[in-house]
Scaffold this active site. Sequence first.
Site, PDB file in Angstrom:
ATOM      1  N   GLN A 213      -9.197   9.445  -5.769  1.00  0.00           N
ATOM      2  CA  GLN A 213      -8.899  10.112  -4.489  1.00  0.00           C
ATOM      3  C   GLN A 213     -10.014  11.062  -4.030  1.00  0.00           C
ATOM      4  O   GLN A 213     -10.332  11.151  -2.859  1.00  0.00           O
ATOM      5  CB  GLN A 213      -7.580  10.887  -4.627  1.00  0.00           C
TER       6      GLN A 213
ATOM      7  N   GLU B  89     -11.276   4.784   6.444  1.00  0.00           N
ATOM      8  CA  GLU B  89     -10.107   5.426   7.058  1.00  0.00           C
ATOM      9  C   GLU B  89     -10.594   6.654   7.818  1.00  0.00           C
ATOM     10  O   GLU B  89     -10.384   7.800   7.419  1.00  0.00           O
ATOM     11  CB  GLU B  89      -9.070   5.820   5.994  1.00  0.00           C
TER      12      GLU B  89
ATOM     13  N   HIS C 269      -9.288   1.855  -0.357  1.00  0.00           N
ATOM     14  CA  HIS C 269      -9.190   2.606   0.891  1.00  0.00           C
ATOM     15  C   HIS C 269     -10.566   2.501   1.534  1.00  0.00           C
ATOM     16  O   HIS C 269     -11.557   2.895   0.919  1.00  0.00           O
ATOM     17  CB  HIS C 269      -8.874   4.072   0.621  1.00  0.00           C
TER      18      HIS C 269
ATOM     19  N   HIS D 284       0.847  -1.206   0.000  1.00  0.00           N
ATOM     20  CA  HIS D 284       0.000   0.000   0.000  1.00  0.00           C
ATOM     21  C   HIS D 284       0.874   1.244   0.000  1.00  0.00           C
ATOM     22  O   HIS D 284       1.492   1.583   1.010  1.00  0.00           O
ATOM     23  CB  HIS D 284      -0.931   0.020   1.214  1.00  0.00           C
TER      24      HIS D 284
ATOM     25  N   HIS E  91       1.627   5.353  -2.155  1.00  0.00           N
ATOM     26  CA  HIS E  91       1.179   6.422  -3.069  1.00  0.00           C
ATOM     27  C   HIS E  91       2.411   7.011  -3.754  1.00  0.00           C
ATOM     28  O   HIS E  91       2.979   7.993  -3.296  1.00  0.00           O
ATOM     29  CB  HIS E  91       0.405   7.495  -2.306  1.00  0.00           C
TER      30      HIS E  91
ATOM     31  N   ASP F  49       2.131   3.187   2.965  1.00  0.00           N
ATOM     32  CA  ASP F  49       1.218   4.265   2.597  1.00  0.00           C
ATOM     33  C   ASP F  49       1.929   5.505   2.055  1.00  0.00           C
ATOM     34  O   ASP F  49       1.686   5.908   0.928  1.00  0.00           O
ATOM     35  CB  ASP F  49       0.317   4.644   3.786  1.00  0.00           C
TER      36      ASP F  49
HETATM   37 FE   FE2 Z   1      -3.414   5.158   1.141  1.00  0.00          FE
END
Ligand code: FE2
Length: 430
Positions: free
Chosen positions: A152, A213, A210, A57, A59, A309
Amino acid sequence: MGFDLIVRGGTLPDGRVADIGIKGETITAIEPKLDAETGTVIDATGNLVSPPFVDPHFHMDATLSYGLPRINASGTLLEGIELWGELKPLLTHEAVKQRALAYCDWAVSMGLLAIRTHVDVCDDRLLAVEALLEVKQEVAPYIDLQLVAFPQDGFYRSPTARANTIRALDKGVEIVGGIPHFERTMADGTRSVTELCEIAATRGLMVDMHCDETDDPNSRHVEQLAYEAQRLGLQGRVTGSHLTSMHSMDNYYVSKLLPLIAEANLSVIPNPLINIMLQGRHDSFPKRRGLTRVKEMQALGIRVGWGQDCVLDPWYSLGTADMLDVAFMGLHVAQMSSPADMAKCFDMVTNVNAAIMGLGHLGLEVGKRASLVVLDAGNPIEAIRLRPERLCVIARGKVVAERERRETKLAISGRPAMVNRRHVPPSRPA
Ligand code: FE2
């Protein structure tokens, strides 16, 4: 049998001491002693030899952008998304690609040879998608890079996200992402999970969403994710990332939810470095930990890995591409302090993460790909304690990074000149 490379005398994560013989890109022998008639020998005596680290995971489109165009003052997820929204129009193809390639260099130096990155598709230019597809090709000789189409700004909340998700998949992005807790309503979040799973089922793709969260215990989209995995026959191909709201859920509800997650064969990826930083920001005291229920899910046989992440981006101001940092933080926040649990944390950032990503070719076994790491540690638990040097990193049978062991020379009179933080237990009671 001839070998191109032998990694000599290392200690494997299971405690065996063995030579590893490599021919071409493949591990062809693991034996107590191999003859080296030909080829190169790497002496790993006394060192841990591990499968490569795997980050399921990340970005990569945002990494190394910390401070652009400003820093996250509140430290929250929501301000991070806002800040990323300010940066997005300023991104260029070349800048995204250069930062991603720089990060991949860091990753290789840390023995991190497989990464699943989410890539934001809420920029109509799909500039980051194209840049990371190029990066994927360029790093293929040493890193397995998977891309997730990640809306996103919300699959429904952002007007063009739905069309852009499809466009990204058409361009070769191989996994379907989502962010149901960021949609405008719970109902929209639920609908987004359903439609995104249907897209994945139609195209024969994996899902990595995702999910929840947030600290809001009423954020229950993982329930829908598990339901859709079962309804659409996606068992074993769906991952829920983060699941932090589960931390705050009612115990009775969780007792019903976890068996559903197990039945749907969902994988779970908590991201402890980021969520211990982002979550609980609306709390006074006590402040909640930003972590889902790791040990409780593992007890039911649910596959749980650890993800990194972020590194130096709008959501996180630190990071080094070291999955042992991730395991170290996860171990603390989930209170995985028993020897078995500590060793499990090492397994999570290597073998379990590889299984979540479907990378059956990784692992320290004969017939698997010759990708491995030699660490300046005696065993997996010591590796987490020290987060030590990666002395040698091998990818597809080739040495891709090497490092000298560093030792400290003390300038204090009367003390040993050299310090080694490795711990040798006493052979008999003092
Ligand atoms: Fe993430």
